[in-house]
Design an enzyme around this catalytic site. Sequence first.
Site, PDB file in Angstrom:
ATOM      1  N   GLY A  43      10.252   0.943  -8.488  1.00 31.80           N
ATOM      2  CA  GLY A  43      11.191   2.058  -8.423  1.00 31.80           C
ATOM      3  C   GLY A  43      10.482   3.352  -7.567  1.00 31.80           C
TER       4      GLY A  43
ATOM      5  CG  ASN B 230      13.456  -2.176  -7.854  1.00 35.36           C
ATOM      6  OD1 ASN B 230      14.317  -2.927  -8.485  1.00 35.36           O
ATOM      7  ND2 ASN B 230      12.772  -2.751  -6.934  1.00 35.36           N
ATOM      8  CB  THR B 231      16.206   4.074  -5.685  1.00 36.42           C
ATOM      9  OG1 THR B 231      14.777   4.045  -5.849  1.00 36.42           O
ATOM     10  CG2 THR B 231      16.858   5.318  -5.879  1.00 36.42           C
TER      11      THR B 231
ATOM     12  CB  SER C 208      14.559  -0.294  -2.683  1.00 39.31           C
ATOM     13  OG  SER C 208      13.932  -0.403  -4.029  1.00 39.31           O
TER      14      SER C 208
ATOM     15  CG  ASN D 200      13.886  -4.074   0.483  1.00 39.49           C
ATOM     16  OD1 ASN D 200      12.863  -4.277  -0.169  1.00 39.49           O
ATOM     17  ND2 ASN D 200      13.973  -2.862   0.910  1.00 39.49           N
ATOM     18  CB  THR D 201      13.080  -7.422  -2.696  1.00 42.81           C
ATOM     19  OG1 THR D 201      13.528  -6.376  -3.049  1.00 42.81           O
ATOM     20  CG2 THR D 201      11.786  -7.376  -2.450  1.00 42.81           C
TER      21      THR D 201
ATOM     22  CG  ASP E 295      -1.990   1.031   1.076  1.00 40.39           C
ATOM     23  OD1 ASP E 295      -2.177   1.714  -0.019  1.00 40.39           O
ATOM     24  OD2 ASP E 295      -2.798   1.223   2.314  1.00 40.39           O
ATOM     25  CE  LYS E 296       5.309   0.430  -4.805  1.00 39.23           C
ATOM     26  NZ  LYS E 296       6.998   0.594  -4.317  1.00 39.23           N
TER      27      LYS E 296
ATOM     28  CG  ASN F  31       9.657   2.045   3.833  1.00 44.32           C
ATOM     29  OD1 ASN F  31      10.104   2.658   2.827  1.00 44.32           O
ATOM     30  ND2 ASN F  31       9.756   1.019   4.203  1.00 44.32           N
TER      31      ASN F  31
ATOM     32  NE  ARG G  28      11.875  -3.823 -15.106  1.00 43.56           N
ATOM     33  CZ  ARG G  28      11.639  -5.134 -15.754  1.00 43.56           C
ATOM     34  NH1 ARG G  28      12.316  -6.240 -15.104  1.00 43.56           N
ATOM     35  NH2 ARG G  28      11.217  -5.375 -16.862  1.00 43.56           N
TER      36      ARG G  28
ATOM     37  N   GLY H 242       9.083 -13.435  -1.573  1.00 38.58           N
ATOM     38  CA  GLY H 242       8.243 -14.606  -1.813  1.00 38.58           C
ATOM     39  C   GLY H 242       8.893 -15.799  -1.020  1.00 38.58           C
TER      40      GLY H 242
END
Length: 347
Positions: free
Chosen positions: A106, A168-169, A166, A237-238, A57-58, A132, A104, A259
């Site tokens: 971002g 992805n940044t 993350s 995190n991932t 829920d960004k 977050n 990804r 997952g």
Amino acid sequence: MVLHRALFALDAERAHGVGLKLLNLLPSRPANASPRLETALAGMNLPHPIGLAAGFDKNATAVRGFAGLGFAYVEVGTVTPRPQVGNPRPRLFRLETDAAIINRLGFNNDGVATVGKRLRALGSRPVPLGINIGMNKDSREALPDYLTGMNALSSLADYITLNVSSPNTPGLRALQQVDRLRDLLRPVLERRAELARDLARRLPVFLKIAPDLSIDEALAIAELARDLGIDALMISNTTIDRPATLSSPARVETGGLSGKPLMQPSTALLREVRRGIGKSLPLIGIGGIFKAEDVLAKILAGATAVQLYSGLVYEGPGLVRRLVRDLDRLLDERSIGRLAEAIGADA
């Protein structure tokens, strides 16, 4: 189940968006937790240890819906100072044969002003709420962005999480280098102390790290976090790793993997940090939780509480209530009087 199958017929990101819109329409059925599951985390008294991980829920559009699914606490975001669209689509992929997700995205989000307005309109928080925060992709310096997030959102949160992990940044994970992290955390925590006077309460600050760190790197971060006054370390995190066991066609996509494949490595890192840091810093276990045995494994490895994301995608909206029920059963089977007694028992 019909709705669940219908959502899986859509591409992953569209299904996610539809699911969020539907969530607030579902009947609210909070989890009926046994007193033995009560969890104390950074001044929050939780009925059980299971929370929603950031990323689902960004933009804080479904906080009441997630509370109604039975989560003991909910974390929204990642939120950046300015709105940003994130990376080009497609950017979210289900690995169905692996019960995994690659994203990804971002840090696509509405920005602190809009998210703050939405949370103020929410009124009273139905469960403890974490926010977050992160930096914008085009920002030259990280610290001003984290301070902006703190300033804008602290009055609306029960805790703030600093996302420095993350994948992805570009450049974000470099903030986990101890010297750079110290330079970020010190002024953030100084600002936290100033905000506490205005808020008339202490604001817990959590730190979320990557599973791809070495044990020595993670321990150095944990010691720094403890010494500076971070309230909990979130592991993890991932991952950018791709286990050889992955079989889904989407396994070749770039981004962070979450997952079931993350359960073992994230729990192993959690255990090693608990062994090294002792009981001096609360840990939150994240990654690969699909059943109550996974929750208990994280607790036994040293977590005070846990969070999930991908399990909810694959197991559906009844997952949290099942986890709470089955976790209570597991404690009974193992003659554990209270969940708190199990924290770190296997570390």
